[in-house]
Design an enzyme around this catalytic site. Sequence first.
Site, PDB file in Angstrom:
ATOM      1  N   LYS A  52       1.171  -1.441   0.403  1.00 25.49           N
ATOM      2  CA  LYS A  52      -0.028  -0.301  -0.374  1.00 25.49           C
ATOM      3  C   LYS A  52       0.589   1.568   0.119  1.00 25.49           C
ATOM      4  O   LYS A  52       1.377   1.391   0.476  1.00 25.49           O
ATOM      5  CB  LYS A  52      -0.530   0.311   1.172  1.00 25.49           C
ATOM      6  CG  LYS A  52      -1.483   0.758   1.003  1.00 25.49           C
ATOM      7  CD  LYS A  52      -2.461   1.142   2.580  1.00 25.49           C
ATOM      8  CE  LYS A  52      -1.921   1.595   3.909  1.00 25.49           C
ATOM      9  NZ  LYS A  52      -1.403   2.970   3.757  1.00 25.49           N
ATOM     10  N   LYS A  85      -6.726   8.226   0.153  1.00 21.93           N
ATOM     11  CA  LYS A  85      -7.914   8.337   0.723  1.00 21.93           C
ATOM     12  C   LYS A  85      -9.283   9.338  -0.669  1.00 21.93           C
ATOM     13  O   LYS A  85      -9.735  10.447  -0.262  1.00 21.93           O
ATOM     14  CB  LYS A  85      -8.219   8.127   2.107  1.00 21.93           C
ATOM     15  CG  LYS A  85      -7.257   7.296   2.693  1.00 21.93           C
ATOM     16  CD  LYS A  85      -7.389   7.525   4.304  1.00 21.93           C
ATOM     17  CE  LYS A  85      -6.566   7.014   5.107  1.00 21.93           C
ATOM     18  NZ  LYS A  85      -4.730   6.376   5.085  1.00 21.93           N
ATOM     19  N   ASN A  91     -15.911  14.129 -10.784  1.00 23.80           N
ATOM     20  CA  ASN A  91     -14.804  14.359 -11.719  1.00 23.80           C
ATOM     21  C   ASN A  91     -13.215  14.441 -11.388  1.00 23.80           C
ATOM     22  O   ASN A  91     -12.381  14.054 -11.862  1.00 23.80           O
ATOM     23  CB  ASN A  91     -15.174  15.726 -12.365  1.00 23.80           C
ATOM     24  CG  ASN A  91     -13.954  16.046 -13.370  1.00 23.80           C
ATOM     25  OD1 ASN A  91     -14.274  15.596 -14.282  1.00 23.80           O
ATOM     26  ND2 ASN A  91     -13.404  17.228 -13.358  1.00 23.80           N
TER      27      ASN A  91
HETATM   28  P1  BMP Z   1       1.515   1.264  10.971  1.00 24.54           P
HETATM   29  O1  BMP Z   1       1.329  -0.159  10.641  1.00 24.54           O
HETATM   30  O2  BMP Z   1       3.156   2.095  10.973  1.00 24.54           O
HETATM   31  O3  BMP Z   1       0.380   2.165  12.224  1.00 24.54           O
HETATM   32  O4  BMP Z   1       0.767   2.048   9.475  1.00 24.54           O
HETATM   33  C1  BMP Z   1      -0.634   1.756   9.014  1.00 24.54           C
HETATM   34  C2  BMP Z   1      -0.802   2.689   7.950  1.00 24.54           C
HETATM   35  O5  BMP Z   1      -2.126   2.264   7.391  1.00 24.54           O
HETATM   36  C3  BMP Z   1      -0.501   4.164   7.520  1.00 24.54           C
HETATM   37  O6  BMP Z   1      -0.703   4.294   6.288  1.00 24.54           O
HETATM   38  C4  BMP Z   1      -1.956   4.877   7.752  1.00 24.54           C
HETATM   39  O7  BMP Z   1      -1.708   5.677   7.140  1.00 24.54           O
HETATM   40  C5  BMP Z   1      -3.223   3.573   7.281  1.00 24.54           C
HETATM   41  N1  BMP Z   1      -4.287   3.940   7.822  1.00 24.54           N
HETATM   42  C6  BMP Z   1      -4.318   3.484   9.656  1.00 24.54           C
HETATM   43  O8  BMP Z   1      -3.436   3.336   9.525  1.00 24.54           O
HETATM   44  N2  BMP Z   1      -5.117   3.787   9.587  1.00 24.54           N
HETATM   45  C7  BMP Z   1      -7.018   3.776   8.941  1.00 24.54           C
HETATM   46  O9  BMP Z   1      -7.646   3.903   9.354  1.00 24.54           O
HETATM   47  C8  BMP Z   1      -6.792   3.873   7.617  1.00 24.54           C
HETATM   48  C9  BMP Z   1      -5.170   3.903   6.905  1.00 24.54           C
HETATM   49  O10 BMP Z   1      -5.560   3.660   5.617  1.00 24.54           O
END
Ligand code: BMP
Length: 251
Positions: A52, A85, A91
Amino acid sequence: MTRLFRERISLAAAQKKSSVILALDVPPSAADPLKLAEEMISAVHENICAIKINFHLMLPLSGSEVAHVNRLAHSHGLQTIADIKLNDIENTNDVAVDHLAGRMGFDAVIANPFIGQAALASLVRKARSTGAGVIALVYMSNPGAAEGFGLAVASRKKKLYRIFLERASRADADGVVVGATRPAIIKEIARESPEIKIYSPGVGSQGGDLERAIRNGSSYLIVGRSIVEAKDPARAAREIKERILQVRLKK
Ligand code: BMP
C-alpha cells in the site's frame, strides 16, 4: 475474463500464504526513498500479498517512479493499493483513478464513503473500468476516529460507520477498512456481512491486537512501521505472517 481486484488479492494471499499488506511508508528522513522502497519490496515480498503506497512515497516520487515501484511489486506477484483516501467530487475522483490505476498501474484505491452513495458507486464503476478495485473506509484506526466514524446520525438512528458500511456494500466495493484497534466493530461487521473483506491497519505501532483482529474477522492486516522500521524487515514480516497463520489454524 479479467479477475476483480478482490479475487486477485485473495489469490496473491493464497500463493504467498500471507494476509499481510505492507504499508510502504518510508520515513521522510530517507535519503533515497525510491531505493528504500525497492529494497523493502525485495526483502519482504515472500511474506506479504500486497503493498500500500501512501503520501510517504506519493509526494517525494514522480509518477513514473511510483509506476516503477508498482511494476516491481507486480513482478513479485504482489497487488498494489493507492492510499490517498479519495474524497472529492466525481470528476476529480475520476481523474485521480486515471492517474493512479491507468497511468501508475495501481490495482486498487482507497476511498472515503463520506462522498455519498452515488459518488462512491461511480468511483467503483470508474475504477473497475480500468481494472482496479476500491476499498472503502468504514472505521479508521486512530483514537479520534470515534469523533467521525463513530458519530450517531440522528436522522438515520445509526452510527456513521454503519451508514458507510451500507454504502460500501451497495456500491459493491472490494472491501472495507476497519482499524485493528476496533476489534468489537470488526467482529460486528464480520458476523453481519461475512462476504465483505475487512482490511485492518493499526497493529504494532498503533497498539492494535493482531490476534484479536484476525480472530474477530479481519481478512488482511495493513502493517507499516513494525516492518519498515524493523532492524530486519524480512524477519518482521515473516513473524507477522506466521502469527496470522497460527490464529487461523486455531479458529
Ligand atoms: P503503521 O502500521 O505504521 O501504523 O501504518 C499504518 C498505515 O495504514 C499507514 O499508512 C496509515 O496511513 C494507514 N491507515 C491507518 O493507519 N489507519 C486507517 O484507519 C487507515 C489507514 O489507511
